[in-house]
Design a protein around this motif. Structure first.
Motif, PDB file in Angstrom:
ATOM      1  N   ARG A  71       0.846  -1.184   0.000  1.00 27.44           N
ATOM      2  CA  ARG A  71       0.000   0.000   0.000  1.00 27.44           C
ATOM      3  C   ARG A  71       0.885   1.238   0.000  1.00 27.44           C
ATOM      4  O   ARG A  71       1.951   1.242   0.602  1.00 27.44           O
ATOM      5  N   ASP A  72       0.433   2.243  -0.688  1.00 24.89           N
ATOM      6  CA  ASP A  72       1.123   3.523  -0.710  1.00 24.89           C
ATOM      7  C   ASP A  72       0.110   4.535  -0.182  1.00 24.89           C
ATOM      8  O   ASP A  72      -0.794   4.952  -0.905  1.00 24.89           O
ATOM      9  N   ASN A  73       0.261   4.897   1.078  1.00 26.29           N
ATOM     10  CA  ASN A  73      -0.721   5.786   1.696  1.00 26.29           C
ATOM     11  C   ASN A  73      -0.718   7.174   1.065  1.00 26.29           C
ATOM     12  O   ASN A  73      -1.759   7.817   0.953  1.00 26.29           O
ATOM     13  N   ALA A  74       0.453   7.627   0.646  1.00 26.47           N
ATOM     14  CA  ALA A  74       0.542   8.957   0.043  1.00 26.47           C
ATOM     15  C   ALA A  74      -0.197   9.011  -1.293  1.00 26.47           C
ATOM     16  O   ALA A  74      -0.829  10.023  -1.621  1.00 26.47           O
ATOM     17  N   LYS A  75      -0.109   7.916  -2.050  1.00 28.52           N
ATOM     18  CA  LYS A  75      -0.760   7.873  -3.358  1.00 28.52           C
ATOM     19  C   LYS A  75      -2.129   7.204  -3.318  1.00 28.52           C
ATOM     20  O   LYS A  75      -2.807   7.114  -4.332  1.00 28.52           O
TER      21      LYS A  75
END
Length: 130
Positions: A71-75
């Motif tokens: 997971r990429d929380n920023a994206k």
């Protein structure tokens, strides 16, 4: 409004790889447990992998060592790298999100069902041929 949109499904031969992606439009004021579910033909939808807000992961035994969830929380993206695919991996794959655990995934992954996740994508088909 939360929206989840999956992509990346397709048809591969056994032993091949696919990478699924989920574009997640999530509320920035809440934290979510994210997961991938699979629904094989004629069977119920079941979780195959999950990831907490801090990156903690859990996998269904049959996919351990072959699937990796990211997971990429920023994206606001969720991915599932699937390697060494087997015919039994065939099914519709769904991205799911729930904020009930404030970003953490609780309970046994194998026991989760649709009621454990509030938000769902429309699914992407994966077909693995022998």
């Amino acid at each position: 409004q939360v929206q989840l949109v999956e992509s990346g499904g397709g048809s591969v031969q056994a032993g091949g790889s696919l990478r699924l992606s989920c574009a997640a439009s999530l509320s920035t004021s809440r934290k979510y447990c994210l997961a991938w579910f699979r629904q094989a033909p004629g069977k119920e939808r079941r979780a195959v992998a999950s990831i907490d807000i801090d990156g903690g992961t859990t996998y269904k035994d049959s996919v351990k060592g072959r699937f990796t969830i990211y997971r990429d929380n920023a994206k606001s993206t969720l991915s599932l790298q699937m390697d060494n695919l087997k015919p039994e991996d065939t099914g519709m794959y769904y991205c799911a999100a729930d904020d009930g655990g404030i970003g953490y995934c609780f309970g046994a992954l194998d026991l989760w069902d649709d009621s454990d996740f509030r938000y769902w994508g429309q699914g992407t088909q994966v077909t693995v041929s022998s």
